[in-house]
Motif scaffolding. Structure first.
Motif, PDB file in Angstrom:
ATOM      1  N   GLU A  18     -89.263 108.364 -25.903  1.00 52.22           N
ATOM      2  CA  GLU A  18     -89.062 108.534 -24.879  1.00 52.22           C
ATOM      3  C   GLU A  18     -88.725 107.379 -24.195  1.00 52.22           C
ATOM      4  OE1 GLU A  18     -91.237 110.519 -21.127  1.00 52.22           O
ATOM      5  OE2 GLU A  18     -92.143 110.621 -22.891  1.00 52.22           O
ATOM      6  N   ARG A  19     -89.141 106.376 -24.636  1.00 45.54           N
ATOM      7  CA  ARG A  19     -88.771 104.880 -23.561  1.00 45.54           C
ATOM      8  C   ARG A  19     -87.359 104.885 -24.153  1.00 45.54           C
ATOM      9  NH1 ARG A  19     -92.655 100.652 -25.246  1.00 45.54           N
ATOM     10  NH2 ARG A  19     -91.857 100.909 -27.605  1.00 45.54           N
ATOM     11  N   ASN A  20     -87.165 104.992 -25.336  1.00 43.95           N
ATOM     12  CA  ASN A  20     -85.808 104.445 -25.943  1.00 43.95           C
ATOM     13  C   ASN A  20     -84.666 105.202 -24.976  1.00 43.95           C
ATOM     14  OD1 ASN A  20     -85.717 102.122 -27.776  1.00 43.95           O
ATOM     15  ND2 ASN A  20     -87.034 103.781 -29.524  1.00 43.95           N
ATOM     16  N   ARG A  21     -84.839 106.285 -24.257  1.00 43.95           N
ATOM     17  CA  ARG A  21     -84.263 107.539 -24.633  1.00 43.95           C
ATOM     18  C   ARG A  21     -83.704 106.636 -22.699  1.00 43.95           C
ATOM     19  NH1 ARG A  21     -86.368 111.251 -26.516  1.00 43.95           N
ATOM     20  NH2 ARG A  21     -87.964 111.623 -24.544  1.00 43.95           N
ATOM     21  N   TRP A  22     -85.239 106.916 -21.834  1.00 43.28           N
ATOM     22  CA  TRP A  22     -84.925 106.294 -20.498  1.00 43.28           C
ATOM     23  C   TRP A  22     -84.182 105.088 -20.321  1.00 43.28           C
ATOM     24  CZ3 TRP A  22     -86.816 101.788 -18.259  1.00 43.28           C
ATOM     25  CH2 TRP A  22     -86.582 101.811 -16.472  1.00 43.28           C
ATOM     26  N   GLU A  23     -84.565 104.153 -21.679  1.00 40.68           N
ATOM     27  CA  GLU A  23     -83.703 101.861 -21.490  1.00 40.68           C
ATOM     28  C   GLU A  23     -81.970 103.014 -21.697  1.00 40.68           C
ATOM     29  OE1 GLU A  23     -84.891 100.329 -24.580  1.00 40.68           O
ATOM     30  OE2 GLU A  23     -87.041  99.682 -23.313  1.00 40.68           O
ATOM     31  N   MET A  24     -81.603 104.152 -21.910  1.00 37.48           N
ATOM     32  CA  MET A  24     -80.435 104.214 -23.199  1.00 37.48           C
ATOM     33  C   MET A  24     -79.338 104.631 -21.240  1.00 37.48           C
ATOM     34  SD  MET A  24     -78.959 106.355 -25.178  1.00 37.48           S
ATOM     35  CE  MET A  24     -79.020 105.856 -26.598  1.00 37.48           C
ATOM     36  N   ALA A  25     -80.695 105.485 -20.929  1.00 35.74           N
ATOM     37  CA  ALA A  25     -79.887 106.656 -19.163  1.00 35.74           C
ATOM     38  C   ALA A  25     -79.926 105.145 -18.441  1.00 35.74           C
ATOM     39  CB  ALA A  25     -81.137 107.310 -18.636  1.00 35.74           C
ATOM     40  N   GLN A  26     -81.150 104.483 -18.358  1.00 45.15           N
ATOM     41  CA  GLN A  26     -80.535 103.175 -17.269  1.00 45.15           C
ATOM     42  C   GLN A  26     -79.219 102.705 -17.833  1.00 45.15           C
ATOM     43  OE1 GLN A  26     -82.797 102.546 -14.045  1.00 45.15           O
ATOM     44  NE2 GLN A  26     -83.948 104.233 -14.893  1.00 45.15           N
ATOM     45  N   GLU A  27     -79.169 102.140 -18.574  1.00 51.92           N
ATOM     46  CA  GLU A  27     -77.533 101.815 -19.105  1.00 51.92           C
ATOM     47  C   GLU A  27     -76.825 102.420 -18.633  1.00 51.92           C
ATOM     48  OE1 GLU A  27     -77.105 100.188 -23.123  1.00 51.92           O
ATOM     49  OE2 GLU A  27     -79.378  99.329 -23.418  1.00 51.92           O
ATOM     50  N   ILE A  28     -76.691 103.423 -19.017  1.00 48.72           N
ATOM     51  CA  ILE A  28     -75.278 104.232 -18.566  1.00 48.72           C
ATOM     52  C   ILE A  28     -74.934 104.383 -16.624  1.00 48.72           C
ATOM     53  CG2 ILE A  28     -75.040 106.864 -18.415  1.00 48.72           C
ATOM     54  CD1 ILE A  28     -75.696 107.035 -21.283  1.00 48.72           C
ATOM     55  N   PHE A  29     -76.760 104.968 -15.927  1.00 51.97           N
ATOM     56  CA  PHE A  29     -76.373 105.720 -14.376  1.00 51.97           C
ATOM     57  C   PHE A  29     -76.757 104.430 -13.938  1.00 51.97           C
ATOM     58  CE2 PHE A  29     -77.276 109.644 -17.288  1.00 51.97           C
ATOM     59  CZ  PHE A  29     -76.258 110.049 -17.181  1.00 51.97           C
ATOM     60  N   SER A  30     -77.114 103.180 -14.540  1.00 47.44           N
ATOM     61  CA  SER A  30     -78.064 102.462 -13.218  1.00 47.44           C
ATOM     62  C   SER A  30     -76.848 101.610 -12.493  1.00 47.44           C
ATOM     63  CB  SER A  30     -78.278 101.082 -13.568  1.00 47.44           C
ATOM     64  OG  SER A  30     -78.033 100.873 -14.709  1.00 47.44           O
ATOM     65  N   SER A  31     -76.143 101.573 -11.387  1.00 40.34           N
ATOM     66  CA  SER A  31     -74.525 100.861 -10.956  1.00 40.34           C
ATOM     67  C   SER A  31     -75.005  98.949 -10.795  1.00 40.34           C
ATOM     68  CB  SER A  31     -74.739 101.601  -9.729  1.00 40.34           C
ATOM     69  OG  SER A  31     -75.764 101.107  -8.431  1.00 40.34           O
ATOM     70  N   PRO A  32     -74.104  98.920 -11.009  1.00 37.60           N
ATOM     71  CA  PRO A  32     -73.742  97.084 -11.048  1.00 37.60           C
ATOM     72  C   PRO A  32     -74.951  96.036  -9.809  1.00 37.60           C
ATOM     73  CG  PRO A  32     -72.420  97.163 -10.883  1.00 37.60           C
ATOM     74  CD  PRO A  32     -73.042  99.417 -11.842  1.00 37.60           C
ATOM     75  N   ARG A  33     -75.475  95.882  -9.319  1.00 39.17           N
ATOM     76  CA  ARG A  33     -75.591  95.696  -8.092  1.00 39.17           C
ATOM     77  C   ARG A  33     -74.914  94.860  -7.327  1.00 39.17           C
ATOM     78  NH1 ARG A  33     -80.105  97.124  -6.034  1.00 39.17           N
ATOM     79  NH2 ARG A  33     -82.173  97.618  -7.436  1.00 39.17           N
ATOM     80  N   LEU A  34     -74.532  94.896  -6.050  1.00 35.75           N
ATOM     81  CA  LEU A  34     -73.284  94.363  -5.039  1.00 35.75           C
ATOM     82  C   LEU A  34     -73.301  93.421  -4.825  1.00 35.75           C
ATOM     83  CD1 LEU A  34     -72.595  98.040  -3.007  1.00 35.75           C
ATOM     84  CD2 LEU A  34     -71.003  96.473  -4.513  1.00 35.75           C
ATOM     85  N   ASP A  35     -73.069  92.503  -4.597  1.00 36.62           N
ATOM     86  CA  ASP A  35     -72.687  91.294  -3.807  1.00 36.62           C
ATOM     87  C   ASP A  35     -72.467  91.507  -2.470  1.00 36.62           C
ATOM     88  OD1 ASP A  35     -73.007  89.081  -3.731  1.00 36.62           O
ATOM     89  OD2 ASP A  35     -71.794  87.993  -4.607  1.00 36.62           O
ATOM     90  N   ILE A  36     -73.850  90.680  -1.503  1.00 33.57           N
ATOM     91  CA  ILE A  36     -73.667  91.207  -0.304  1.00 33.57           C
ATOM     92  C   ILE A  36     -73.615  89.888   0.734  1.00 33.57           C
ATOM     93  CG2 ILE A  36     -74.133  93.344  -0.242  1.00 33.57           C
ATOM     94  CD1 ILE A  36     -77.656  92.261   0.624  1.00 33.57           C
ATOM     95  N   SER A  37     -73.519  89.177  -0.731  1.00 33.62           N
ATOM     96  CA  SER A  37     -73.605  86.888   0.429  1.00 33.62           C
ATOM     97  C   SER A  37     -72.236  87.008   1.193  1.00 33.62           C
ATOM     98  CB  SER A  37     -74.088  86.051  -0.811  1.00 33.62           C
ATOM     99  OG  SER A  37     -72.734  86.279  -1.989  1.00 33.62           O
ATOM    100  N   ALA A  38     -71.183  88.012   0.730  1.00 37.25           N
ATOM    101  CA  ALA A  38     -69.171  87.892   1.257  1.00 37.25           C
ATOM    102  C   ALA A  38     -70.048  88.201   2.702  1.00 37.25           C
ATOM    103  CB  ALA A  38     -69.003  87.826   0.686  1.00 37.25           C
ATOM    104  N   LEU A  39     -70.701  89.388   2.949  1.00 39.17           N
ATOM    105  CA  LEU A  39     -70.883  90.053   4.141  1.00 39.17           C
ATOM    106  C   LEU A  39     -71.624  89.626   4.776  1.00 39.17           C
ATOM    107  CD1 LEU A  39     -71.507  93.497   2.503  1.00 39.17           C
ATOM    108  CD2 LEU A  39     -69.433  92.990   3.405  1.00 39.17           C
TER     109      LEU A  39
END
Length: 56
Positions: A18-39
């Motif tokens: 279950e932990r392996n499935r959760w980690e795989m889902a995080q890799e697939i569905f987590s979006s990269p963080r936006l760099d808002i420093s330019a804003l």
């Protein structure tokens, strides 16, 4: 050590698979963080200056 890990996972209510499935889902569905420093700069300062404008 693996036995202790297995007992902990059983007590906590989740398994290694279950932990392996959760980690795989995080890799697939987590979006990269936006760099808002330019804003932090106003938009007019971020725009490129237009050069060589042609008169209308």
């Amino acid at each position: 050590m693996n036995r202790l890990q297995k007992w902990f996972e059983q007590l906590a209510g989740f398994s290694r698979e279950e932990r392996n499935r959760w980690e795989m889902a995080q890799e697939i569905f987590s979006s990269p963080r936006l760099d808002i420093s330019a804003l932090h700069k106003p938009a007019c300062w971020r725009r490129q200056a237009t050069t060589g404008r042609q008169p209308r």
